[in-house]
Design a protein around this motif. Sequence first.
Motif, PDB file in Angstrom:
ATOM      1  N   MET A   1      -6.354 127.994  26.582  1.00  0.00           N
ATOM      2  CA  MET A   1      -6.050 127.199  25.391  1.00  0.00           C
ATOM      3  C   MET A   1      -5.379 128.100  24.351  1.00  0.00           C
ATOM      4  N   LYS A   2      -4.737 127.426  23.376  1.00  0.00           N
ATOM      5  CA  LYS A   2      -4.077 128.173  22.310  1.00  0.00           C
ATOM      6  C   LYS A   2      -5.090 128.503  21.205  1.00  0.00           C
TER       7      LYS A   2
ATOM      8  N   GLU B   1      -2.619 132.535  24.079  1.00  0.00           N
ATOM      9  CA  GLU B   1      -3.429 131.808  25.064  1.00  0.00           C
ATOM     10  C   GLU B   1      -4.701 132.610  25.343  1.00  0.00           C
TER      11      GLU B   1
ATOM     12  N   GLU C   1     -10.789 129.061  27.866  1.00  0.00           N
ATOM     13  CA  GLU C   1     -11.566 128.013  27.179  1.00  0.00           C
ATOM     14  C   GLU C   1     -13.030 128.425  27.104  1.00  0.00           C
TER      15      GLU C   1
ATOM     16  N   ASP D   1     -13.502 119.421  20.993  1.00  0.00           N
ATOM     17  CA  ASP D   1     -12.042 119.454  20.906  1.00  0.00           C
ATOM     18  C   ASP D   1     -11.700 119.469  19.422  1.00  0.00           C
TER      19      ASP D   1
ATOM     20  N   ARG E   1     -16.586 117.334  23.283  1.00  0.00           N
ATOM     21  CA  ARG E   1     -15.951 117.362  24.603  1.00  0.00           C
ATOM     22  C   ARG E   1     -17.015 117.448  25.702  1.00  0.00           C
TER      23      ARG E   1
ATOM     24  N   ALA F   1      -8.245 126.854  17.114  1.00  0.00           N
ATOM     25  CA  ALA F   1      -7.998 126.849  18.557  1.00  0.00           C
ATOM     26  C   ALA F   1      -8.081 125.407  19.018  1.00  0.00           C
ATOM     27  N   GLU F   2      -7.804 125.187  20.303  1.00  0.00           N
ATOM     28  CA  GLU F   2      -7.900 123.815  20.809  1.00  0.00           C
ATOM     29  C   GLU F   2      -9.349 123.393  21.040  1.00  0.00           C
ATOM     30  N   GLN F   3     -10.245 124.381  21.304  1.00  0.00           N
ATOM     31  CA  GLN F   3     -11.662 124.057  21.506  1.00  0.00           C
ATOM     32  C   GLN F   3     -12.556 125.061  20.783  1.00  0.00           C
TER      33      GLN F   3
ATOM     34  N   PRO G   1      -4.396 121.764  15.842  1.00  0.00           N
ATOM     35  CA  PRO G   1      -4.005 122.283  17.163  1.00  0.00           C
ATOM     36  C   PRO G   1      -3.254 121.227  17.991  1.00  0.00           C
TER      37      PRO G   1
END
Length: 345
Positions: free
Chosen positions: A1-2, A17, A20, A32, A71, A123-125, A345
């Motif tokens: 993830m970013k 990157e 996760e 998320d 999530r 971040a994405e998560q 994100p």
Amino acid sequence: MKAVRLHRYHENPVIEEVPEPQISGPWDVIVDVGAAGLCRTDLHIIEGQWEPIQKPELPYILGHENAGWVREVGSAVSNVAPGDTVIMHPLTSCGLCPACRVGEDSHCENATFPGLNVDGGMAEQLLTNARAVVKLDQGTDPKTVAALADAGLTAYHAVRRATDVLFPGTHAVAIGAGGLGHIGIQSLAAITSCEITVLDQNEEALELAKSIGADHTVVTGSGDQESIVQQVLDITGGGAHIVFDFVGEQGMEKLSPQLLRPRGSHYVIGYGGTVQLNTIDIISREINVIGNLVGTYNDLVELMALNAAGKVHMRTKEYPLDATIDAMQDLDNGRLAGTRGILVP
Ligand SMILES: [Zn+2]
Ligand SMILES: [Zn+2]
């Protein structure tokens, strides 16, 4: 993830990157991220100010003002389920230590502080835990609430602690009508009966302050402290019962105690400077200096109720996660006055 990771102090974080997060304990919750607030604390982290207190292992992901959608949950989690809209209390507290037993989540002995000492939400998560998540109305947009998780919560917590003192006829002075201050002013107007005087160097910020609950405003731009003190003493009839210093630096930390009446309290919320007081001033006036760190879980629940009722609202400017460095520069250069940067994100 970013993710946005800090590799070295005094250098821009890197957008890259990373793996996760994974569920490893029964109380873990993975979210998320819908939005992460950008905070002056992030700049202070990059400057290394928090290193001796939080000692994070570098590199790590910044971001301590997070909201999004659940999530995945650990085996013991029953208060939220995947898909729920949530905002995160900034600390993942344990529930068992003495501080947790009295509801003081921010002082938990076993907590992590995502974004300060472990991976945060830019971040994405995000990995958090069951005690940190506050379930919101399903339709709540994380972008509109994320920054309330820390900046808003800290300001609300300070005001909440002062409610017993701020009965009708009393005076509160709020220093700084920026990100923290504009939540503090709205909270004062929503849950106390005091008269509210707001100080800021920026006249535009003071106009905003008037529209959200300030009864009086004083411009601090002149730098003439004596005149500022006199104006506040005149407005408040001898000084404030409570001064909320939402700035805590740039000389405001030295000005604040001078604005108090005898037995008044200087609530330190913003930080960076040094409070210096002669002990004779403290005892002869019986004044107090009170620190404020984040807030309790219930403070956050209450603040979300005020937000849902339309009484406390944060002005925001959105940036995609890729533009994090631009957002940090805007914050550092004062281009976000009265507005909070939100990373999406
Ligand atoms: Zn913050
Ligand atoms: Zn605890």
